[in-house]
Structure formats: C-alpha cells, structure tokens
Design an enzyme around this catalytic site. Structure first.
Site, short mmCIF file in Angstrom:
data_model
loop_
_atom_site.label_atom_id
_atom_site.label_comp_id
_atom_site.label_asym_id
_atom_site.label_seq_id
_atom_site.Cartn_x
_atom_site.Cartn_y
_atom_site.Cartn_z
CB SER A 125 -0.88 -0.04 1.26
OG SER A 125 -1.60 1.16 1.39
CE LYS A 178 -4.56 -0.12 0.33
NZ LYS A 178 -5.14 -0.93 1.42
CD GLU A 231 -8.62 -1.17 0.77
OE1 GLU A 231 -7.70 -1.46 -0.03
OE2 GLU A 231 -8.47 -1.19 1.99
N GLY A 280 -3.62 -4.21 6.27
CA GLY A 280 -2.60 -3.87 7.27
C GLY A 280 -2.94 -2.56 7.94
#
Ligand code: OSB
Ligand code: MG
Length: 376
Positions: free
Chosen positions: A136, A162, A214, A291
C-alpha cells in the site's frame, strides 16, 4: 482449560521509517498498545491496531487502553478459557471497541498455539505455505516520487501495488502509472474520500483496469456503495464498512462489493475474522488481509491469518523494513523476490519477541494480576 495469571499493558512509541499519508491524514510515527499475557510460565502477545487519532475508525489508542484496562482485562483474568474462541462471549457485554478486543483475543490465540504446541497458522485453520504480498503506497509529495516508489516495490517482487487516493490525487496519478506500467496488478484505496456527487468521476476509473477500488464512499456505508457498484465494472472492495460477519453478509447480499479486505483488528479478533473469511468463501467472494502499519507482533498474526484458503488475493502484509528501521521481532518479516512471505511452521507465532527492544520503546505501562485462585 487455562487461566491468565497476569496482563501487562504497555504503550510503545515507534517512528515510521517513511511517513504514510492517506486521505484521512499523515502518520509519521506510531503509538502502539501491546498486550502481554502470562500464563503458566508462557508469554503471549497481542497488538492493538487502533491509531493515534480516531480518523480510520472511532477507536484510538487511548480509548483502547481504557477499555482494555477497565473492562476487558478484568473479564479475562476472571475467566476459565478454552482458547481464543472463548473471548467473543467473554467480551460481548462491551459494545464496539473491536480493536481493543482483538488485541486481547489474539494474544489468547497466541497463547493457545503455544499450549497446544502448534503454529498459530495451523490453529487458525491455515493451509497456505506462503502468502502473496502487495504493498500500500501512501500519497506522495509529487507524482515523480510515487513513480520511484512503485519502481522499487516492483523490483523487490511485490505482486500488487495499491495506491492511496483522494480527490486531486487520482486520475492524473492512475494515468501516469498506467502509461509506464500498463500490465501490473494495480488497485486504489480512497479511505472514504468520495461522495455521491463524485459518482461520474469515479466511474471513469474503469479505464485504468484496477483490480479493485477500496472503500470509495462513507466508512459506515453499504447502500451507496451498492449504487456505485452497479455503475462501474471495477470491483469494489470494502474495508472500513465491514465490522463483522453480519456486515459481510449485508454487503455481499446488497452487492455493495465483490471483494472484502479483512483486518483482524477491525472485526474484533481472530474468531470474527475467520467467520468473515468463511462467510465470504461460501459466497464466492475473495478476501485479502489488510494492514494497519503493524509492528512485527501484529504482522506475525496477519501472516498466520493470511494462510487461510480464501485469502486468495495479495494482501497489504509486507516486509518489516518498509515500516521500521528495526522491528520488535526476530527474525524480521521478509518478502521473497517472488513477492511471498513464508508462513512459519514453528510453534506459536513463529517470531521471537524482542523484549529488550520493547522495554526501550515503552512510554507507559500497567500490570493487572489475577486474584488468588482457590484450588478445587
Ligand atoms: O485503509 O488499508 C488502509 C494504513 C493505516 C490505516 C488504514 C489503511 C492503511 C494501509 C496500509 O493501507 C497498510 C499497511 O501497509 O500496513
Ligand atoms: Mg483500506
């Protein structure tokens, strides 16, 4: 059946190796609540993922601390435990505070694995020997800086990139990334930065062939996500909205998403994380492990959870060195050049906790002990 003899709560402060920016704010260092359990000469650990501020969810480290100290710890010290799965009932009188509950419950699972002499992954029902990893990447100060970061993460072998996004850090960025890397597995995470007026705008992202989008809308929403999902081809993935198995069923039933991000802290512990995993699996919805900028303790727990069969997409669980100059476990978490983490097969979490290092980082502590037990 077993009992807990003592619970040690502590707050450690750890600077991040690189600042992390999302649509809800900038994090430069973490204040982390750790739970250490003592039972029959064994020591087990849990990490609370609540943030420094109530910006991701309504919890923060200070609320987690007070709930743990005043509500959860006394219940745990009084209990006869079968295992980690005893915790949800034990804590059910307390509403919400799932991140606080998860830290406690996960420590009990960590302990149970040691008592049963199995790996934590095996205890949770894991089947994978390795887990696929993505990264990420936070909002950067310039597109060039982002491109450099992506290049180095791809070179390291990560299987999915991401991008954190928000209005003003979206189409221009996706375009730049796609023109340099047309084929990589790419997704984005808005952390609830968009509203219904942005629907036409978000609908243009189909052209970027993202693996998923997301949590584009409100952190507590299903209905408006279902309207958005009807408008776009790209799969929506829910993170913030999914607090438990019933939420997963609601989201799947309403077609608010086609993928679910499971964070064990967000859903209140391993028991509920497994329940969400199973509910999604039965309905053909893939999941992946999110996470929360964890230390090695939470990271080792995420690795064990990610070994369950329906964690079929690369998660956000990545190498310790991406977060910390020095982690608090030995060995640190490393990722192979194929973008995989090996699931430990040793007893328990499979990583040694570095107590000296934790002592040096501790800024606050509290010990709670069980009342003397009368032998039957
Ligand atoms: O939304 O997934 C998120 C970090 C903090 C809070 C929320 C999120 C994140 C991340 C980073 O995306 C995941 C990680 O690398 O630990
Ligand atoms: Mg997210």
């Amino acid at each position: 059946m077993f009992n807990i003899d003592a619970i040690h709560l502590r707050e450690i402060n750890m600077p991040l190796a690189h600042p992390f920016e999302t649509s809800f704010g900038l994090t430069t260092g973490r204040r982390i609540l750790l739970v250490e359990l003592e039972a029959d000469g064994l020591t087990a650990w849990g990490e609370c993922v609540a943030g420094e501020h109530p910006y991701f969810s309504d919890e923060m480290i200070d609320t987690a601390w007070i709930i743990t100290e005043t509500e959860l710890a006394p219940r745990l010290l009084d209990a006869e435990l079968q295992g980690g799965s005893s915790c949800p009932d034990l804590f059910s009188q307390v509403r919400g505070h799932r991140m606080a509950k998860a830290a406690m419950e996960n420590a009990v699972w960590d302990l149970e694995a040691q008592i049963e002499r199995v790996s934590l992954a095996e205890l949770l029902g894991g089947t994978r020997k390795t887990i696929p990893c993505g990264v990420s990447i936070g909002i950067q100060s310039s597109p060039e800086q982002l491109m450099d970061k992506i290049a180095s993460e791809l070179a390291a072998g990560y299987q999915r990139i991401k991008l954190k996004c928000k209005p003003g850090w979206d189409n221009r960025i996706f375009e730049a990334v796609r023109s340099r890397w047309p084929e990589i597995t790419l997704s984005c995470d808005a952390n609830s930065a968009y509203r219904m007026k942005d629907l036409d705008h978000v609908a243009t992202w189909d052209e970027f062939k993202l693996l998923m989008i997301e949590q584009p809308l409100w952190y507590d929403d299903f209905y408006f996500h279902s309207l958005l999902q009807k408008r776009i081809e790209t799969d929506i993935c829910l993170d913030e909205s999914i607090r438990n198995r019933r939420d997963a069923l609601a989201a799947i039933g309403m077609q608010s998403c086609r993928i679910i991000n499971i964070k064990v802290g967000r859903v209140g512990g391993f028991s509920e994380a497994i329940a969400v995993h199973n509910a999604a699996e039965e309905r053909g919805i893939p999941v992946w492990c999110g996470g929360m900028l964890e230390t090695g303790i939470g990271r080792s727990h995420n690795i064990a959870l990610s070994s369950l069969p329906n964690f079929s997409l690369p998660g956000d669980v990545s190498a310790s060195s991406r977060y910390w100059s020095q982690d608090i476990i030995e060995p640190e978490v490393t990722v192979s050049n194929k973008g995989e983490i090996m699931v430990p097969t040793a007893i328990g979490r499979g990583f040694e906790v570095q107590k000296d290092r934790i002592e040096a980082l501790t800024v606050r502590r509290k010990t709670l002990r069980a009342k003397a037990r009368v032998m039957a």
